[in-house]
Write a protein that holds these residues in place. Structure first.
Motif, PDB file in Angstrom:
ATOM      1  N   THR A  28       0.860  -1.177   0.000  1.00 35.97           N
ATOM      2  CA  THR A  28       0.000   0.000   0.000  1.00 35.97           C
ATOM      3  C   THR A  28       0.898   1.228   0.000  1.00 35.97           C
ATOM      4  O   THR A  28       2.123   1.117   0.032  1.00 35.97           O
ATOM      5  CB  THR A  28      -0.945  -0.003   1.214  1.00 35.97           C
ATOM      6  OG1 THR A  28      -1.915   1.043   1.075  1.00 35.97           O
ATOM      7  CG2 THR A  28      -0.181   0.180   2.516  1.00 35.97           C
ATOM      8  N   LEU A  41      -0.257  -1.138  -8.695  1.00 33.87           N
ATOM      9  CA  LEU A  41      -0.949  -0.515  -7.574  1.00 33.87           C
ATOM     10  C   LEU A  41      -1.798   0.653  -8.051  1.00 33.87           C
ATOM     11  O   LEU A  41      -2.852   0.940  -7.484  1.00 33.87           O
ATOM     12  CB  LEU A  41       0.055  -0.023  -6.522  1.00 33.87           C
ATOM     13  CG  LEU A  41       0.777  -1.105  -5.731  1.00 33.87           C
ATOM     14  CD1 LEU A  41       1.819  -0.471  -4.808  1.00 33.87           C
ATOM     15  CD2 LEU A  41      -0.206  -1.928  -4.913  1.00 33.87           C
ATOM     16  N   THR A  71      -1.347   6.056   2.960  1.00 35.40           N
ATOM     17  CA  THR A  71      -2.484   5.289   3.461  1.00 35.40           C
ATOM     18  C   THR A  71      -2.203   4.759   4.859  1.00 35.40           C
ATOM     19  O   THR A  71      -3.072   4.772   5.734  1.00 35.40           O
ATOM     20  CB  THR A  71      -2.813   4.128   2.507  1.00 35.40           C
ATOM     21  OG1 THR A  71      -3.171   4.650   1.227  1.00 35.40           O
ATOM     22  CG2 THR A  71      -3.966   3.291   3.033  1.00 35.40           C
ATOM     23  N   VAL A  74      -3.552   3.443  -5.169  1.00 30.77           N
ATOM     24  CA  VAL A  74      -3.610   2.384  -4.178  1.00 30.77           C
ATOM     25  C   VAL A  74      -4.962   2.382  -3.491  1.00 30.77           C
ATOM     26  O   VAL A  74      -5.435   3.410  -3.020  1.00 30.77           O
ATOM     27  CB  VAL A  74      -2.492   2.566  -3.127  1.00 30.77           C
ATOM     28  CG1 VAL A  74      -2.517   1.442  -2.119  1.00 30.77           C
ATOM     29  CG2 VAL A  74      -1.159   2.633  -3.816  1.00 30.77           C
ATOM     30  N   ARG A 124      -7.713   1.195   2.552  1.00 27.73           N
ATOM     31  CA  ARG A 124      -7.920   0.077   3.458  1.00 27.73           C
ATOM     32  C   ARG A 124      -9.182   0.313   4.269  1.00 27.73           C
ATOM     33  O   ARG A 124      -9.527   1.431   4.561  1.00 27.73           O
ATOM     34  CB  ARG A 124      -6.707  -0.057   4.384  1.00 27.73           C
ATOM     35  CG  ARG A 124      -5.497  -0.669   3.703  1.00 27.73           C
ATOM     36  CD  ARG A 124      -5.706  -2.103   3.386  1.00 27.73           C
ATOM     37  NE  ARG A 124      -6.184  -2.824   4.545  1.00 27.73           N
ATOM     38  CZ  ARG A 124      -5.701  -3.993   4.978  1.00 27.73           C
ATOM     39  NH1 ARG A 124      -4.707  -4.556   4.342  1.00 27.73           N
ATOM     40  NH2 ARG A 124      -6.201  -4.597   6.028  1.00 27.73           N
TER      41      ARG A 124
END
Length: 208
Positions: free
Chosen positions: A61, A202, A65, A205, A208
């Motif tokens: 990631t 990616l 992030t 990205v 999450r």
């Protein structure tokens, strides 16, 4: 936690996940990490002997992030053996060239290599594994390439060997734009990199 504090061995936890994560590589603003496996009571890649035999793909990631959506827990530095295996000193993005395309034939190879002959960059590894991509974009089996001098892979040498692996998998129209080589994990105990375009897989990205 700050950007500069993220390093190999940093342990963090995502806000929505009770399992901690441990950074293995932080390079080029990308964080590649391991996760805790409760059923094993160990990190997922803790078995180094197993990691040397098979294929290991890191979770990945962006550092931004991690900073925005994770909490710092502690530092658990990599052991000397882990450092030697995971090579956190190697880059995530080895090459990113939007103006060049992977050569589709041997006739195009010399011109392709010439574009990298003035680069003073070298990948500081005696051998790595490269993963070509297929006509539809799927990842092919990783193949080991070794440095001619047994110590490091200069840009022109690395790109020549990468192009020779990629060439049989190209068709009239490529699925990528530009040229790129990016870290993926390990294969047979060696750092593995996938071949792609100027933007990594990616891309933007995912959150999450």
């Amino acid at each position: 936690m700050s950007f500069s504090s993220i390093k190999a061995g940093t342990v963090f936890r995502w806000a929505h996940d009770e399992r901690p994560a441990r950074v293995l590589v932080h390079a080029d603003e990308i964080v590649m990490y391991d996760s805790w496996w409760p059923h094993l009571n160990a990190w997922g890649h803790a078995n180094l002997r197993e990691a040397r035999r098979g294929a290991t793909s890191y979770y990945a990631t962006s550092a931004s992030t991690v900073l925005a959506k994770a909490n710092y827990l502690r530092d658990e530095p990599l052991t000397d053996e882990e450092e030697a295996l995971h090579r956190p000193d190697l880059p995530f993005a080895v090459v990113r060239r939007p103006e060049i395309s992977w050569p589709a034939s041997a006739a195009d190879l010399s011109g392709f290599i010439a574009a990298f002959e003035t680069e003073d960059f070298a990948l500081a590894a005696p051998d790595v594994c490269l993963e070509p991509f297929g006509p539809g974009g799927g990842t092919k089996r990783a193949i080991r390439v070794s440095a001619d001098d047994k110590t490091r892979l200069p840009a022109a040498e690395l790109l020549r060997k990468a192009a020779e692996l990629q060439m049989p998998n190209l068709r009239d129209r490529s699925v990528v734009e530009g040229v790129g080589i990016y870290r993926s994990g390990l294969y047979g105990g060696r750092p593995s990199f996938y071949l792609w375009g100027a933007a990594s897989k990616l891309g933007s990205v995912p959150s999450r």
